[in-house]
Design a protein around this motif. Structure first.
Motif, mmCIF file in Angstrom:
data_model
loop_
_atom_site.group_PDB
_atom_site.id
_atom_site.type_symbol
_atom_site.label_atom_id
_atom_site.label_comp_id
_atom_site.label_asym_id
_atom_site.label_seq_id
_atom_site.Cartn_x
_atom_site.Cartn_y
_atom_site.Cartn_z
ATOM 1 N N PRO A 178 22.589 49.835 44.231
ATOM 2 C CA PRO A 178 23.955 49.292 44.200
ATOM 3 C C PRO A 178 24.100 48.017 43.373
ATOM 4 O O PRO A 178 25.102 47.845 42.670
ATOM 5 C CB PRO A 178 24.260 49.020 45.678
ATOM 6 C CG PRO A 178 23.419 50.003 46.417
ATOM 7 C CD PRO A 178 22.163 50.141 45.605
ATOM 8 N N SER A 179 23.116 47.119 43.445
ATOM 9 C CA SER A 179 23.224 45.854 42.713
ATOM 10 C C SER A 179 23.267 46.088 41.213
ATOM 11 O O SER A 179 23.998 45.410 40.479
ATOM 12 C CB SER A 179 22.044 44.938 43.070
ATOM 13 O OG SER A 179 20.807 45.565 42.769
ATOM 14 N N VAL A 180 22.504 47.075 40.727
ATOM 15 C CA VAL A 180 22.474 47.368 39.290
ATOM 16 C C VAL A 180 23.739 48.110 38.874
ATOM 17 O O VAL A 180 24.293 47.849 37.802
ATOM 18 C CB VAL A 180 21.214 48.191 38.934
ATOM 19 C CG1 VAL A 180 21.231 48.583 37.467
ATOM 20 C CG2 VAL A 180 19.959 47.383 39.226
ATOM 21 N N VAL A 181 24.212 49.029 39.712
ATOM 22 C CA VAL A 181 25.461 49.737 39.400
ATOM 23 C C VAL A 181 26.604 48.739 39.301
ATOM 24 O O VAL A 181 27.417 48.774 38.371
ATOM 25 C CB VAL A 181 25.768 50.802 40.468
ATOM 26 C CG1 VAL A 181 27.130 51.445 40.202
ATOM 27 C CG2 VAL A 181 24.686 51.870 40.490
ATOM 28 N N ARG A 182 26.665 47.818 40.274
ATOM 29 C CA ARG A 182 27.702 46.791 40.261
ATOM 30 C C ARG A 182 27.633 45.946 38.994
ATOM 31 O O ARG A 182 28.630 45.744 38.293
ATOM 32 C CB ARG A 182 27.549 45.897 41.496
ATOM 33 C CG ARG A 182 28.616 44.829 41.668
ATOM 34 C CD ARG A 182 28.181 43.484 41.134
ATOM 35 N NE ARG A 182 26.919 43.072 41.693
ATOM 36 C CZ ARG A 182 26.135 42.171 41.131
ATOM 37 N NH1 ARG A 182 26.458 41.621 39.976
ATOM 38 N NH2 ARG A 182 24.986 41.836 41.690
ATOM 39 N N ALA A 183 26.439 45.468 38.652
ATOM 40 C CA ALA A 183 26.271 44.617 37.478
ATOM 41 C C ALA A 183 26.555 45.393 36.191
ATOM 42 O O ALA A 183 27.139 44.857 35.241
ATOM 43 C CB ALA A 183 24.859 44.042 37.448
ATOM 44 N N THR A 184 26.163 46.669 36.152
ATOM 45 C CA THR A 184 26.398 47.493 34.965
ATOM 46 C C THR A 184 27.887 47.709 34.734
ATOM 47 O O THR A 184 28.388 47.580 33.603
ATOM 48 C CB THR A 184 25.686 48.852 35.105
ATOM 49 O OG1 THR A 184 24.285 48.626 35.276
ATOM 50 C CG2 THR A 184 25.909 49.714 33.873
ATOM 51 N N ILE A 185 28.608 48.025 35.798
ATOM 52 C CA ILE A 185 30.055 48.237 35.663
ATOM 53 C C ILE A 185 30.733 46.955 35.196
ATOM 54 O O ILE A 185 31.604 46.975 34.317
ATOM 55 C CB ILE A 185 30.646 48.723 36.998
ATOM 56 C CG1 ILE A 185 30.131 50.131 37.303
ATOM 57 C CG2 ILE A 185 32.172 48.721 36.949
ATOM 58 C CD1 ILE A 185 30.474 50.632 38.681
ATOM 59 N N LEU A 232 34.455 50.494 44.339
ATOM 60 C CA LEU A 232 35.124 51.778 44.547
ATOM 61 C C LEU A 232 34.262 52.939 44.064
ATOM 62 O O LEU A 232 34.148 53.974 44.741
ATOM 63 C CB LEU A 232 36.478 51.787 43.830
ATOM 64 C CG LEU A 232 37.591 50.986 44.507
ATOM 65 C CD1 LEU A 232 38.798 50.867 43.586
ATOM 66 C CD2 LEU A 232 37.988 51.638 45.825
ATOM 67 N N ILE A 233 33.662 52.782 42.900
ATOM 68 C CA ILE A 233 32.805 53.851 42.359
ATOM 69 C C ILE A 233 31.641 54.124 43.302
ATOM 70 O O ILE A 233 31.320 55.274 43.622
ATOM 71 C CB ILE A 233 32.297 53.469 40.956
ATOM 72 C CG1 ILE A 233 33.473 53.469 39.959
ATOM 73 C CG2 ILE A 233 31.211 54.432 40.488
ATOM 74 C CD1 ILE A 233 33.120 52.939 38.592
ATOM 75 N N LEU A 234 31.002 53.054 43.775
ATOM 76 C CA LEU A 234 29.861 53.205 44.681
ATOM 77 C C LEU A 234 30.270 53.837 46.010
ATOM 78 O O LEU A 234 29.549 54.676 46.560
ATOM 79 C CB LEU A 234 29.206 51.846 44.937
ATOM 80 C CG LEU A 234 28.375 51.280 43.788
ATOM 81 C CD1 LEU A 234 28.065 49.808 44.026
ATOM 82 C CD2 LEU A 234 27.065 52.055 43.650
ATOM 83 N N LEU A 235 31.417 53.427 46.553
ATOM 84 C CA LEU A 235 31.840 53.900 47.867
ATOM 85 C C LEU A 235 32.357 55.330 47.823
ATOM 86 O O LEU A 235 32.129 56.105 48.763
ATOM 87 C CB LEU A 235 32.907 52.966 48.444
ATOM 88 C CG LEU A 235 32.427 51.557 48.780
ATOM 89 C CD1 LEU A 235 33.600 50.680 49.211
ATOM 90 C CD2 LEU A 235 31.359 51.586 49.867
#
Length: 808
Positions: free
Chosen positions: A316-323, A349-352
């Motif tokens: 999640p931390s990388v997905v958040r930072a990437t977005i 939102l994308i992650l959830l």
């Protein structure tokens, strides 16, 4: 409209993604903890949506369509959580019989963990044979076994490999003791549907997967890069760099990880915004050097970031930072200012939507809490620095250090409740430690990626960069170790009430906006309501105080915590200890800390066997023990001698009891010693030296027999006869055939029997004959190998079994 109202309206009206994300979170939480009927919620959501559209089109002047549509979003969150939960439950791999044998085939989809005594990996199943029926199936399972199972094929165990084998389906893991890490919950959050143990040799086939498949390319490249890290760096540096570069902390020693927890710098071990930022700068710079058009540079950089996200497993931390990085990069093209709250909300939102369980992932919570806190509090705290003397603000070094300190402080403000809850500690030195650690880790990350780039075409350059990085890593680990060793490095947090996060955030935001009277009133009212609820719930709990007995699951051993209504606490036995596992440290201490117990009024040793005293030394080192109680027969083992050395060192009185004595702890609850009779009677074996204790609380009785065998049972019957009768029995010697004679069970006439025993133990405890004896007399049997910890409560009138997992 007041200025504060206008500000709040602007915050939400201009950030629809933020509103949507918050409402979705509310729905997910409602679905998780209330668990309504999924079909009913879906129908309600559909009806609300239609109503909202009609209201918006025909009656927009009423202004209520927004509230209706907000309820639609909440309902969507509920549906997401319930549907994903039901789908996962349906896919769970549960054994239909004891030690169910299966044949499986699938592909390794995560980097395997290969250690000296254990090999494990996550397998994406493709085929599974149960009871001779072969079926195609899509499940993610954790497969584990000893290295010998794979023989010469062990070198083929890598990401993307196809594994064929025969194994046993384990029970799906669950939390074994109150306050303990819930491994089953961890597997569920990571989408693992079952656990398969491979125990036989020569039956596993491991072959290369589709080497050219794009799906396995990131994993294969990650494996190659991990090998490069291992070959270029020292063992200590490699274990650290594997974690911060490629999100593989499998080789990081526990003591190093704990040092980062103690200093509040554990966040640097997670691949997150810092790493994504470095990667973005590298890609952007490289593509810029080859004179690509600006738009193409941005798109190539975005593609590189996506690939890196897949490379490290998309946490999640990388997905958040990437977005967020992608939003910023797109902003460079369209030349629009980026709204950080919107970017964070889109990432959430994308992650959830992808997986609503991400909301309960500690990485997700820490990552978003830290970034939101920095964005919100950093400007406020920087304005406060203007109160410092002007001469102190001028030097660039001071300004840089101050900014770093403020970033660290802002992040700590947001994450403190999470670190206190998940890690049971709050770091005192974290602010200063982060000022040093974060920049050094930035250097480690930059040098690490540079080393990996050079390793593809110049070993000499790569080795030189690696040598420099090794030096920085060595300095960093020494600094963290020194800080963690300071007496005030961190403080333990006792069991936190559920109201703590609300009171904490209300207090912090209230302190920041103390001039906003309207907001202060709201927070004061909320704080008073929560505070009253906490006070009255404490009063109610005090009025309903009961005797509580916890038979702790310490695998093959005994450990029993007795919590008296008066607030006193006694521990009877403390499990086993080995070179790799200490029951005192890994099981009993976390439970005591979870319950907020720092003092044991007595630590009773039933007899000096290793599976009963193994955890005692650790507990003596870390808890206040007021007295040590043991039988009259002494032990000769190293652990027994160590216990007595520590008792002398800490000034703990040692009391030896035998038949006829009473252990005085509580005036209303009596603990009578029924055995040993005489020292010579117990000389035949240490098992028969066991303290046999009868607990009496008004009309409720509990008999604790240690490991006493049938010869002792016969003596007890001869001396006490029918007075042994007790409604609850702790079955002797883990249910061994050497104890629990039919005559003894008949005299006790228990309604409930508890067996403390290890799952799949080598002694095959409990004995089928003992179980048969108990069942024939209609005894309700509870076993720690089947249920984990067994918790009983009594009000003095009757005993009850507590469902501690379902909420106490």
């Amino acid at each position: 409209m007041t200025a504060s109202q206008e500000q709040r309206t602007t915050v939400f009206s201009r950030r629809p993604a933020l509103r949507f994300a918050l409402l979705l979170c509310v729905g997910i939480l409602f679905g998780r903890y209330v668990q309504p009927d999924a079909a009913a919620v879906f129908v309600v959501a559909a009806a609300l949506f239609v109503s909202g559209v009609i209201l918006a089109y025909r009656f927009s002047q009423l202004g209520i369509h927004g509230a209706v549509l907000a309820l639609v979003v909440v309902s969507l969150g509920v549906c997401l959580q319930l549907f994903q939960r039901d789908d996962f439950t349906a896919k769970k791999l549960i054994p239909v019989e004891e030690r169910e044998q299966v044949v499986f085939e699938g592909k390794i989809v995560e980097e395997p963990s290969i250690k000296q005594n254990r090999v494990q990996f996550v397998l994406s199943l493709e085929r599974l044979s149960r009871a001779g029926v072969l079926q195609s199936i899509e499940r993610r399972v954790l497969v584990y076994g000893k290295p010998a199972v794979y023989g010469e094929m062990l070198e083929n165990v890598k990401f993307g490999a196809v594994v064929y084998g025969r194994g046993v389906i384990d029970d799906y893991p669950q939390q074994r003791n109150p306050g303990e890490f819930d491994y089953g919950r961890y597997l569920e959050l990571n989408g693992v549907h079952g656990v398969v143990a491979v125990r036989d040799t020569g039956i596993v086939r491991v072959t290369e997967g589709g080497a050219g498949s794009w799906r396995v390319l990131p994993g294969r490249l990650r494996s190659h890069l991990l090998n490069q890290v291992d070959s270029l760096h020292s063992e200590q540096a490699a274990a650290f760099l594997r974690g911060i570069l490629l999100a593989d902390r499998s080789k990081l020693p526990d003591e190093v990880r704990q040092s980062f927890v103690e200093t509040g710098t554990i966040h640097v071990l997670a691949v997150s915004g810092l790493h994504v930022g470095v990667i973005a700068i590298v890609f952007y710079g490289v593509f810029g050097l080859i004179r690509l058009p600006r738009r193409l540079i941005v798109f190539c950089t975005i593609a590189g970031l996506f690939f890196y996200m897949l490379l490290v497993g998309a946490p999640p931390s990388v997905v958040r930072a990437t977005i967020m990085a992608i939003v910023i990069l797109i902003g460079l093209i369209v030349e629009r200012k980026v709204d950080i709250y919107q970017s964070l909300s889109v990432a959430a939102l994308i992650l959830l939507v992808w997986n609503s369980n991400n909301l309960f992932n500690v990485g997700f919570q820490l990552s978003f809490a830290a970034v939101l806190s920095i964005v919100y509090f950093y400007p406020i705290l920087m304005r406060a620095t203007q109160l410092l003397p002007v001469w102190l603000q001028r030097p660039k070094v001071v300004k840089w250090a101050l900014q770093l300190f403020i970033v660290s402080l802002a992040a700590q403000i947001g994450t403190l409740p999470f670190t206190a809850y998940y890690f049971d500690r709050v770091s005192i030195v974290s602010l200063l430690a982060n000022v040093i650690v974060v920049p050094v880790v930035g250097v480690n990350v930059t040098l690490g990626f540079t080393t990996l780039v050079f390793s593809s075409f110049s070993t000499w350059f790569a080795q030189n960069y690696a040598a420099v990085n090794d030096l920085f890593v060595s300095w960093l680990l020494e600094i963290v170790k020194f800080a963690a060793g300071m007496p005030i490095a961190s403080v333990s947090t006792a069991r936190l009430d559920a109201s703590f996060p609300f009171l904490y955030y209300a207090g912090v935001i209230g302190a920041v906006h103390f001039r906003n009277r309207a907001l202060i009133k709201i927070f004061l009212i909320a704080a008073l309501v929560i505070g009253n609820a906490v006070v009255y719930s404490s009063v109610l709990r005090a009025e309903e105080a009961k005797l509580r007995i916890t038979f702790i699951d310490v695998w093959q051993g005994d450990a029993i915590l007795i919590e008296f209504p008066s607030g006193k606490n006694v521990l009877l036995d403390a499990g086993s200890r080995s070179d790799t596992f200490d029951s005192g440290e890994r099981t009993i201490a976390p439970l005591l800390q979870y319950k907020g117990i720092g003092t044991l009024d007595a630590l009773i040793i039933s007899h000096p066997h290793s599976d009963h005293i193994g955890g005692v030394p650790y507990l003596l080192d870390h808890f206040n023990v007021r007295q040590l109680v043991e039988p009259t027969v002494a032990g000769e083992s190293y652990t027994y001698n160590q216990i007595h050395q520590k008792a002398v060192e800490y000034g703990i009185p040692v009391a030896r009891y035998e038949v006829g004595d009473r252990i005085n702890i509580d005036e209303f609850i009596r603990l009578y010693v029924l055995h040993p009779f005489f020292q010579q009677d117990s000389a035949e074996s240490l098992n028969n030296a066991s303290l046999v204790v009868k607990l009496i609380f008004s009309s409720c009785e509990l008999l604790l027999v240690g490991d006493a065998e049938k010869s002792v049972e016969a003596k007890l019957l001869g001396r006490y006869g029918g007075t042994l009768s007790s409604s609850v029995l702790k079955v002797g010697h883990h249910g061994s055939i050497t104890s629990s004679s039919a005559e003894f069970i008949g005299a006790i006439q228990p309604e409930v029997a508890v067996i403390s025993v290890g799952k799949n133990n080598k002694f095959n405890h409990p004995s089928p004959e003992v179980l048969k004896t108990l069942r024939q007399r209609g005894v309700e049997i509870h076993r720690t190998d089947k249920e984990g910890a067994i918790v009983l409560e009594s009000d003095g009138k009757m005993w009850g079994v507590v469902d501690w997992r379902g909420g106490e």
